[in-house]
Motif scaffolding. Structure first.
Motif, mmCIF file in Angstrom:
data_model
loop_
_atom_site.group_PDB
_atom_site.id
_atom_site.type_symbol
_atom_site.label_atom_id
_atom_site.label_comp_id
_atom_site.label_asym_id
_atom_site.label_seq_id
_atom_site.Cartn_x
_atom_site.Cartn_y
_atom_site.Cartn_z
ATOM 1 N N VAL A 1 1.644 10.889 10.782
ATOM 2 C CA VAL A 1 2.772 11.765 9.005
ATOM 3 C C VAL A 1 1.801 11.169 8.200
ATOM 4 C CG1 VAL A 1 4.709 11.279 8.079
ATOM 5 C CG2 VAL A 1 4.706 11.686 10.598
ATOM 6 N N GLY A 2 1.421 9.853 8.480
ATOM 7 C CA GLY A 2 0.671 9.830 7.776
ATOM 8 C C GLY A 2 -0.939 9.754 7.528
ATOM 9 N N GLU A 3 -1.720 10.722 8.256
ATOM 10 C CA GLU A 3 -2.839 11.593 7.881
ATOM 11 C C GLU A 3 -2.104 12.695 7.411
ATOM 12 O OE1 GLU A 3 -5.181 9.546 11.962
ATOM 13 O OE2 GLU A 3 -3.701 12.026 11.925
ATOM 14 N N THR A 4 -1.021 13.455 7.831
ATOM 15 C CA THR A 4 -0.621 14.350 7.321
ATOM 16 C C THR A 4 -0.486 14.618 5.385
ATOM 17 O OG1 THR A 4 1.426 15.252 7.756
ATOM 18 C CG2 THR A 4 -0.153 15.568 9.467
ATOM 19 N N PHE A 5 0.432 13.530 5.549
ATOM 20 C CA PHE A 5 1.156 13.148 3.945
ATOM 21 C C PHE A 5 -0.325 13.101 3.298
ATOM 22 C CE2 PHE A 5 2.858 9.903 1.059
ATOM 23 C CZ PHE A 5 3.366 10.846 0.434
ATOM 24 N N MET B 1 0.628 -1.310 -0.266
ATOM 25 C CA MET B 1 -0.274 -0.012 0.181
ATOM 26 C C MET B 1 0.841 1.090 0.186
ATOM 27 S SD MET B 1 -2.422 1.656 -0.230
ATOM 28 C CE MET B 1 -4.147 0.635 0.768
ATOM 29 N N GLU B 2 1.827 1.026 0.852
ATOM 30 C CA GLU B 2 2.880 2.668 0.931
ATOM 31 C C GLU B 2 3.333 2.573 -0.387
ATOM 32 O OE1 GLU B 2 6.040 1.895 3.636
ATOM 33 O OE2 GLU B 2 4.728 1.962 5.732
ATOM 34 N N ASN B 3 3.597 1.848 -1.385
ATOM 35 C CA ASN B 3 4.464 1.992 -2.782
ATOM 36 C C ASN B 3 3.110 2.404 -4.221
ATOM 37 O OD1 ASN B 3 7.062 0.791 -2.654
ATOM 38 N ND2 ASN B 3 6.649 -0.853 -2.952
ATOM 39 N N MET B 4 2.447 1.947 -3.489
ATOM 40 C CA MET B 4 0.795 3.040 -4.476
ATOM 41 C C MET B 4 0.788 4.476 -3.858
ATOM 42 S SD MET B 4 -3.341 1.680 -4.182
ATOM 43 C CE MET B 4 -3.178 0.279 -4.162
ATOM 44 N N MET C 1 8.653 8.387 3.496
ATOM 45 C CA MET C 1 8.358 7.797 3.786
ATOM 46 C C MET C 1 7.876 6.546 4.236
ATOM 47 S SD MET C 1 5.624 10.199 5.295
ATOM 48 C CE MET C 1 3.778 9.077 5.023
ATOM 49 N N PRO C 2 8.722 5.852 3.251
ATOM 50 C CA PRO C 2 8.365 4.640 4.004
ATOM 51 C C PRO C 2 8.601 4.199 5.210
ATOM 52 C CG PRO C 2 9.907 4.676 1.610
ATOM 53 C CD PRO C 2 9.455 6.347 2.135
ATOM 54 N N HIS C 3 6.893 3.090 5.614
ATOM 55 C CA HIS C 3 7.737 2.639 7.210
ATOM 56 C C HIS C 3 7.282 3.908 7.876
ATOM 57 C CE1 HIS C 3 8.521 -0.723 5.670
ATOM 58 N NE2 HIS C 3 9.620 -0.434 5.497
ATOM 59 N N GLN C 4 6.432 5.165 7.803
ATOM 60 C CA GLN C 4 6.744 5.846 8.667
ATOM 61 C C GLN C 4 5.465 6.424 8.881
ATOM 62 O OE1 GLN C 4 8.932 8.002 10.217
ATOM 63 N NE2 GLN C 4 11.052 7.180 9.644
ATOM 64 N N PHE C 5 4.283 5.738 8.213
ATOM 65 C CA PHE C 5 3.035 6.568 8.030
ATOM 66 C C PHE C 5 2.620 5.859 8.838
ATOM 67 C CE2 PHE C 5 4.037 6.180 3.402
ATOM 68 C CZ PHE C 5 2.835 6.405 2.888
ATOM 69 N N ASP C 6 2.416 5.272 10.356
ATOM 70 C CA ASP C 6 1.965 5.196 11.968
ATOM 71 C C ASP C 6 2.784 5.785 12.576
ATOM 72 O OD1 ASP C 6 -0.603 3.659 10.585
ATOM 73 O OD2 ASP C 6 1.145 2.035 10.622
ATOM 74 N N LYS C 7 3.503 6.860 12.554
ATOM 75 C CA LYS C 7 4.687 7.286 13.355
ATOM 76 C C LYS C 7 3.474 8.482 13.637
ATOM 77 C CE LYS C 7 8.917 10.588 13.686
ATOM 78 N NZ LYS C 7 10.299 10.890 13.458
ATOM 79 N N GLN C 8 3.973 8.288 14.951
ATOM 80 C CA GLN C 8 2.735 10.072 15.919
ATOM 81 C C GLN C 8 3.997 11.479 15.784
ATOM 82 O OE1 GLN C 8 -0.858 9.311 17.472
ATOM 83 N NE2 GLN C 8 0.148 7.326 16.452
ATOM 84 N N LEU C 9 2.598 11.855 15.550
ATOM 85 C CA LEU C 9 3.411 13.783 15.247
ATOM 86 C C LEU C 9 3.578 14.055 16.847
ATOM 87 C CD1 LEU C 9 0.215 15.271 13.374
ATOM 88 C CD2 LEU C 9 2.361 13.963 11.969
#
Length: 157
Positions: free
Chosen positions: A129-133, A1-4, A106-114
């Motif tokens: 980070v994923g939400e803001t991205f 999913m991250e690649n997409m 970004m890879p593996h950062q989507f769930d990182k907390q702000l």
């Protein structure tokens, strides 16, 4: 999913760069009646805000030029500029370099907390980070549409 998702970023940024490359320096400076900002401002704003959404809110160093906040931050406008704004060539370089850095970060950062949860001016709350991205795609597309509207309004004047 991250690649997409990262491929989708390439599509969105590709549209932005394509519009930038078709814009002249002169056309980029026109602020038509009924608008507060011009095409240059919208392009620089896209770069500054995505930098803030992806890197700044995550506690990572922001790499857009320091002047971008005073030129292109929320609430700024060309009528208030007291010095020459960045060229389209510089903004294009920033946008392209930024996309490359995001693909590395970004890879593996989507769930990182702000560092601190963020609420935008529309009242939308973000905690990762994923939400803001992902929101940055909407933001960029909204400003691309504004750029198109400015171009139409300028041509009609």
């Amino acid at each position: 999913m991250e690649n997409m998702i990262l491929k989708h970023m390439d599509v969105v940024r590709g549209i932005t760069i394509s519009i930038l490359e078709k814009t002249t320096e002169e056309a980029a400076n026109i602020t038509p009646k009924g608008f507060n900002n011009n095409i240059r401002w919208n392009l620089g704003h896209i770069a500054f805000i995505q930098e803030k959404l992806v890197f700044g809110l995550a506690g990572e160093p922001m790499q857009t030029p320091e002047s971008y906040e005073s030129f292109f931050g929320a609430g700024t406008k060309p009528a208030d500029w007291t010095e020459a704004a960045p060229s389209l060539e510089e903004i294009a370089k920033v946008l392209k370099d930024q996309a490359h850095r995001i693909k590395e970060f970004m890879p593996h950062q989507f769930d990182k907390q702000l560092i601190t949860p963020f609420t935008n001016k529309a009242g939308i709350n973000f905690t990762t980070v994923g939400e803001t991205f992902l929101f940055s795609f909407y933001h960029e597309a909204m400003h691309v549409e504004t750029i198109k509207q400015i171009g139409k309004a300028a041509a009609a004047q």
